[in-house]
Design a protein around this motif. Structure first.
Motif, PDB file in Angstrom:
ATOM      1  N   SER A  20       0.919  -1.280  -0.137  1.00 11.74           N
ATOM      2  CA  SER A  20       0.132   0.058  -0.034  1.00 11.74           C
ATOM      3  C   SER A  20       0.952   1.323  -0.020  1.00 11.74           C
ATOM      4  CB  SER A  20      -1.047  -0.069   1.272  1.00 11.74           C
ATOM      5  OG  SER A  20      -1.532   1.123   1.580  1.00 11.74           O
ATOM      6  N   HIS A  21       0.392   2.201  -0.869  1.00 15.19           N
ATOM      7  CA  HIS A  21       1.131   3.415  -0.685  1.00 15.19           C
ATOM      8  C   HIS A  21       0.678   4.221   0.481  1.00 15.19           C
ATOM      9  CE1 HIS A  21       2.052   7.653  -1.744  1.00 15.19           C
ATOM     10  NE2 HIS A  21       3.338   7.307  -2.320  1.00 15.19           N
ATOM     11  N   PHE A  22       1.362   5.284   0.953  1.00 16.03           N
ATOM     12  CA  PHE A  22       0.730   6.238   1.996  1.00 16.03           C
ATOM     13  C   PHE A  22      -0.313   6.916   1.882  1.00 16.03           C
ATOM     14  CE2 PHE A  22       5.721   6.063   3.082  1.00 16.03           C
ATOM     15  CZ  PHE A  22       5.613   5.324   4.144  1.00 16.03           C
ATOM     16  N   TYR A  23      -0.703   7.020   0.693  1.00 17.16           N
ATOM     17  CA  TYR A  23      -1.925   7.984   0.328  1.00 17.16           C
ATOM     18  C   TYR A  23      -3.109   7.292   0.115  1.00 17.16           C
ATOM     19  CZ  TYR A  23       1.302  11.508  -1.497  1.00 17.16           C
ATOM     20  OH  TYR A  23       2.277  12.632  -1.907  1.00 17.16           O
ATOM     21  N   GLU A  24      -3.172   5.796   0.487  1.00 16.91           N
ATOM     22  CA  GLU A  24      -4.084   4.869   0.323  1.00 16.91           C
ATOM     23  C   GLU A  24      -5.303   5.293   1.673  1.00 16.91           C
ATOM     24  OE1 GLU A  24      -5.411   2.434  -2.172  1.00 16.91           O
ATOM     25  OE2 GLU A  24      -4.240   4.111  -3.111  1.00 16.91           O
ATOM     26  N   GLY A  36       4.373   2.238   1.964  1.00 16.46           N
ATOM     27  CA  GLY A  36       5.775   2.924   1.542  1.00 16.46           C
ATOM     28  C   GLY A  36       5.485   3.837   0.491  1.00 16.46           C
ATOM     29  N   ASP A  37       6.482   4.433   0.192  1.00 19.51           N
ATOM     30  CA  ASP A  37       6.483   5.295  -1.001  1.00 19.51           C
ATOM     31  C   ASP A  37       6.806   4.672  -2.336  1.00 19.51           C
ATOM     32  OD1 ASP A  37       9.281   5.042  -1.178  1.00 19.51           O
ATOM     33  OD2 ASP A  37      10.088   6.773  -0.501  1.00 19.51           O
ATOM     34  N   SER A  38       6.688   5.414  -3.392  1.00 21.23           N
ATOM     35  CA  SER A  38       6.974   4.520  -4.620  1.00 21.23           C
ATOM     36  C   SER A  38       8.174   3.841  -4.707  1.00 21.23           C
ATOM     37  CB  SER A  38       6.511   5.512  -5.794  1.00 21.23           C
ATOM     38  OG  SER A  38       6.917   6.726  -5.600  1.00 21.23           O
ATOM     39  N   LEU A  39       9.389   4.359  -4.267  1.00 17.18           N
ATOM     40  CA  LEU A  39      10.551   3.598  -4.464  1.00 17.18           C
ATOM     41  C   LEU A  39      10.373   2.259  -3.752  1.00 17.18           C
ATOM     42  CD1 LEU A  39      13.377   3.119  -5.495  1.00 17.18           C
ATOM     43  CD2 LEU A  39      14.124   4.387  -3.508  1.00 17.18           C
ATOM     44  N   ILE A 110       9.254   8.414 -11.807  1.00 18.48           N
ATOM     45  CA  ILE A 110       8.345   7.144 -11.916  1.00 18.48           C
ATOM     46  C   ILE A 110       6.974   7.230 -12.227  1.00 18.48           C
ATOM     47  CG2 ILE A 110       7.868   6.708  -9.526  1.00 18.48           C
ATOM     48  CD1 ILE A 110       8.782   3.857  -9.936  1.00 18.48           C
ATOM     49  N   ASN A 111       6.285   8.343 -11.863  1.00 18.59           N
ATOM     50  CA  ASN A 111       4.997   8.700 -12.072  1.00 18.59           C
ATOM     51  C   ASN A 111       4.693   9.069 -13.908  1.00 18.59           C
ATOM     52  OD1 ASN A 111       5.422   9.274  -9.374  1.00 18.59           O
ATOM     53  ND2 ASN A 111       3.597  10.393  -9.329  1.00 18.59           N
ATOM     54  N   CYS A 112       4.803   7.968 -14.691  1.00 16.53           N
ATOM     55  CA  CYS A 112       4.745   7.993 -15.812  1.00 16.53           C
ATOM     56  C   CYS A 112       4.542   6.579 -16.529  1.00 16.53           C
ATOM     57  CB  CYS A 112       5.882   8.544 -16.730  1.00 16.53           C
ATOM     58  SG  CYS A 112       7.280   7.516 -16.592  1.00 16.53           S
ATOM     59  N   THR A 125      12.479   8.402  -8.178  1.00 20.25           N
ATOM     60  CA  THR A 125      11.141   8.892  -7.602  1.00 20.25           C
ATOM     61  C   THR A 125      11.720  10.206  -6.803  1.00 20.25           C
ATOM     62  OG1 THR A 125      11.970   7.796  -5.477  1.00 20.25           O
ATOM     63  CG2 THR A 125      10.901   6.178  -7.458  1.00 20.25           C
ATOM     64  N   SER A 126      10.855  10.602  -5.873  1.00 23.19           N
ATOM     65  CA  SER A 126      11.129  11.724  -5.385  1.00 23.19           C
ATOM     66  C   SER A 126      12.431  11.370  -4.043  1.00 23.19           C
ATOM     67  CB  SER A 126      10.231  12.403  -4.614  1.00 23.19           C
ATOM     68  OG  SER A 126       9.174  11.520  -3.864  1.00 23.19           O
ATOM     69  N   SER A 127      12.374  10.198  -3.714  1.00 20.35           N
ATOM     70  CA  SER A 127      13.293   9.661  -2.714  1.00 20.35           C
ATOM     71  C   SER A 127      14.716   9.465  -3.342  1.00 20.35           C
ATOM     72  CB  SER A 127      12.841   8.698  -1.751  1.00 20.35           C
ATOM     73  OG  SER A 127      12.693   7.355  -2.496  1.00 20.35           O
ATOM     74  N   ALA A 194       6.885  19.717   2.688  1.00 14.88           N
ATOM     75  CA  ALA A 194       6.263  19.728   1.480  1.00 14.88           C
ATOM     76  C   ALA A 194       6.704  18.650   0.390  1.00 14.88           C
ATOM     77  CB  ALA A 194       6.579  21.066   0.765  1.00 14.88           C
ATOM     78  N   HIS A 195       5.825  18.088  -0.135  1.00 15.15           N
ATOM     79  CA  HIS A 195       6.073  17.169  -1.108  1.00 15.15           C
ATOM     80  C   HIS A 195       6.882  18.130  -2.457  1.00 15.15           C
ATOM     81  CE1 HIS A 195       6.308  13.976  -4.239  1.00 15.15           C
ATOM     82  NE2 HIS A 195       6.165  13.130  -3.140  1.00 15.15           N
ATOM     83  N   PRO A 196       8.001  17.524  -3.206  1.00 17.25           N
ATOM     84  CA  PRO A 196       8.604  18.337  -4.063  1.00 17.25           C
ATOM     85  C   PRO A 196       7.489  18.542  -5.487  1.00 17.25           C
ATOM     86  CG  PRO A 196       9.807  16.075  -3.996  1.00 17.25           C
ATOM     87  CD  PRO A 196       8.768  16.316  -2.754  1.00 17.25           C
ATOM     88  N   GLU A 197       6.437  17.755  -5.460  1.00 17.49           N
ATOM     89  CA  GLU A 197       5.494  18.019  -6.583  1.00 17.49           C
ATOM     90  C   GLU A 197       4.538  19.374  -6.254  1.00 17.49           C
ATOM     91  OE1 GLU A 197       2.873  14.526  -6.843  1.00 17.49           O
ATOM     92  OE2 GLU A 197       4.546  13.378  -7.177  1.00 17.49           O
ATOM     93  N   CYS A 198       4.846  20.039  -5.166  1.00 18.20           N
ATOM     94  CA  CYS A 198       4.155  21.361  -5.015  1.00 18.20           C
ATOM     95  C   CYS A 198       4.796  22.304  -5.815  1.00 18.20           C
ATOM     96  CB  CYS A 198       4.442  21.761  -3.536  1.00 18.20           C
ATOM     97  SG  CYS A 198       3.423  20.720  -2.476  1.00 18.20           S
ATOM     98  N   GLY A 210      10.499  16.844   0.585  1.00 22.44           N
ATOM     99  CA  GLY A 210      11.035  15.327   0.304  1.00 22.44           C
ATOM    100  C   GLY A 210       9.967  14.474   0.055  1.00 22.44           C
ATOM    101  N   SER A 211      10.205  13.400  -0.140  1.00 23.27           N
ATOM    102  CA  SER A 211       9.376  12.264  -0.514  1.00 23.27           C
ATOM    103  C   SER A 211       8.295  12.049   0.529  1.00 23.27           C
ATOM    104  CB  SER A 211       9.988  10.882  -0.954  1.00 23.27           C
ATOM    105  OG  SER A 211      10.712  10.669   0.294  1.00 23.27           O
ATOM    106  N   THR A 212       7.410  11.247   0.423  1.00 19.92           N
ATOM    107  CA  THR A 212       6.360  10.800   1.544  1.00 19.92           C
ATOM    108  C   THR A 212       7.243  10.137   2.552  1.00 19.92           C
ATOM    109  OG1 THR A 212       5.842   8.759   0.277  1.00 19.92           O
ATOM    110  CG2 THR A 212       4.429  10.726   0.194  1.00 19.92           C
ATOM    111  N   SER A 213       8.070   9.285   2.304  1.00 29.63           N
ATOM    112  CA  SER A 213       8.787   8.642   3.236  1.00 29.63           C
ATOM    113  C   SER A 213       9.767   9.447   4.282  1.00 29.63           C
ATOM    114  CB  SER A 213       9.472   7.543   3.003  1.00 29.63           C
ATOM    115  OG  SER A 213      10.488   7.726   1.697  1.00 29.63           O
TER     116      SER A 213
HETATM  117  P1  13P Z   1       6.367   9.117  -3.443  1.00 32.90           P
HETATM  118  O1  13P Z   1       7.254   8.696  -4.104  1.00 32.90           O
HETATM  119  O2  13P Z   1       7.062  10.480  -2.541  1.00 32.90           O
HETATM  120  O3  13P Z   1       5.428   8.337  -2.190  1.00 32.90           O
HETATM  121  O4  13P Z   1       5.367  10.031  -4.192  1.00 32.90           O
HETATM  122  C1  13P Z   1       4.357   9.516  -4.844  1.00 32.90           C
HETATM  123  C2  13P Z   1       3.412  10.346  -5.436  1.00 32.90           C
HETATM  124  O5  13P Z   1       2.570  10.062  -6.274  1.00 32.90           O
HETATM  125  C3  13P Z   1       3.476  11.642  -4.605  1.00 32.90           C
HETATM  126  O6  13P Z   1       2.196  12.184  -5.406  1.00 32.90           O
END
Ligand code: 13P
Ligand code: SF4
Length: 323
Positions: A20-24, A36-39, A110-112, A125-127, A194-198, A210-213
């Motif tokens: 499961s991802h942390f956003y679930e 965990g995070d995507s990595l 990796i979001n592609c 990934t962001s990490s 903040a997550h770097p997607e901001c 940084g990444s969610t983790s």
């Molecule tokens: P993380 O790799 O930091 O978990 O981010 C994934 C993601 O989709 C953030 O929006």
């Protein structure tokens, strides 16, 4: 029997690993074998000895596991769990962009899609993004996509020029830097995460990016008692567990909406997980040739993450994979 018990039983019968991802939703995080995070999810999915991996997250995360472990059955609760970054980088346009700079090295977040991975030199990934950027020889131009905000952040921080693809995350761009500034003024004791997607203007006000983790680790380890969090709402579940004593404040949005839920992550439910384990569908399936191409860039990411060196192609030649 409760649905959670039924899922645990089915999981055992199927020999399945539930990631499961942390956003679930919280109830999914609570029954997962790993959160965990995507990595982390990609690494766990790849190294698992289980014949079945059920990834509760978004589809590109499950595709990454499938590409890295083509012999496993990789399931998702809902095949509609997309991502705005995937939508904002159609492979044919990405390939055109890539072909304009054949001498460059293309780092794709990796979001592609798998198709975009197949025309990229390396994934990040962001990490691990800083490590990946630092591994690119200084004389090679860098193309970075599809998230312009992560790319801009890395470019500034690491002082590397980058050609950016103009994609973004529909959730993370909604935070308001003006309201965040006001909040920070009213809570000078708070640490802003903040997550770097901001957007860049939000990242400028953040104490930790940084990444969610990494954001979770920061909440766990820092002595502050108040945290302002600019990322998706699902992360609060683990943050609260780690720091029940802390005040966790959601960073404010441009409008009055509560738009910090990723609509794709939140498509998943316990019912869909139970059904996926019962029927072994929906299954992630990709053409073999496409997976082989996409694996090259994912393998480079995994190698660099572990501190190994990799070979870079001298220039880009478009793969013959039909995309
Ligand atoms: P993380 O790799 O930091 O978990 O981010 C994934 C993601 O989709 C953030 O929006
Ligand atoms: Fe994609 Fe944004 Fe959702 Fe992450 S939060 S999965 S980047 S839409």
């Amino acid at each position: 029997m409760e649905i959670q018990e039924r899922i645990l039983k089915l999981k055992k019968e199927r020999g399945a690993l539930l990631l499961s991802h942390f956003y679930e939703p919280a109830e999914i995080q609570d029954i997962a074998d790993e959160v965990g995070d995507s990595l982390y999810l990609a690494q766990k999915g790849q190294s698992a000895n289980h014949p079945v991996v059920l990834l509760a997250g978004v589809v590109f995360m499950a595709e990454s596991v499938k590409i890295l472990s083509p012999n496993k059955t990789v399931l998702v609760p809902d095949l509609n769990a997309g991502c705005s970054l995937v939508d904002s980088s159609p492979a044919d346009q990405y390939r055109q962009w890539r072909m304009k700079h054949p001498e460059g090295i293309c780092i794709s977040y990796i979001n592609c899609s798998a198709e975009v991975k197949a025309i990229s030199d390396v994934i990040c990934t962001s990490s691990n993004a800083e490590k990946i950027v630092n591994a690119i020889p200084k004389h090679r131009p860098i193309l970075f996509g599809p998230d312009k905000n992560l790319g801009r952040y890395l470019s500034k921080k690491l002082n590397r020029e980058m050609i950016l693809w103009p994609g973004s995350c529909e959730v993370h761009v909604l935070f308001s830097s003006r309201k965040l500034f006001e909040l920070k003024t009213n809570h000078p004791e708070a640490l802003v995460l903040a997550h770097p997607e901001c957007d860049e203007t939000v990242l400028d006000y953040a104490d930790v990016v940084g990444s969610t983790s990494l954001l979770l680790k920061t909440v766990e380890e820092r002595p502050e008692k108040t945290f302002v969090v600019a990322t998706e709402t699902g992360i609060f579940h683990q943050m609260k567990k780690l720091r029940p004593d802390a005040e966790l404040i959601q960073a404010p949005f441009q409008s009055s909406c509560a738009c910090n839920d990723c609509p794709y992550m939140k498509l998943n439910s316990l019912e869909k997980i139970e059904s996926a384990l019962q029927t072994l569908t929906p299954e992630v399936q990709l053409p073999t040739q496409l997976m082989e191409k996409a694996k090259v860039s994912l393998d480079r990411m995994m190698a660099l993450t572990q501190g190994q060196s990799v070979q870079w192609p001298e220039s880009f030649s478009a793969p013959t994979v039909s995309i």
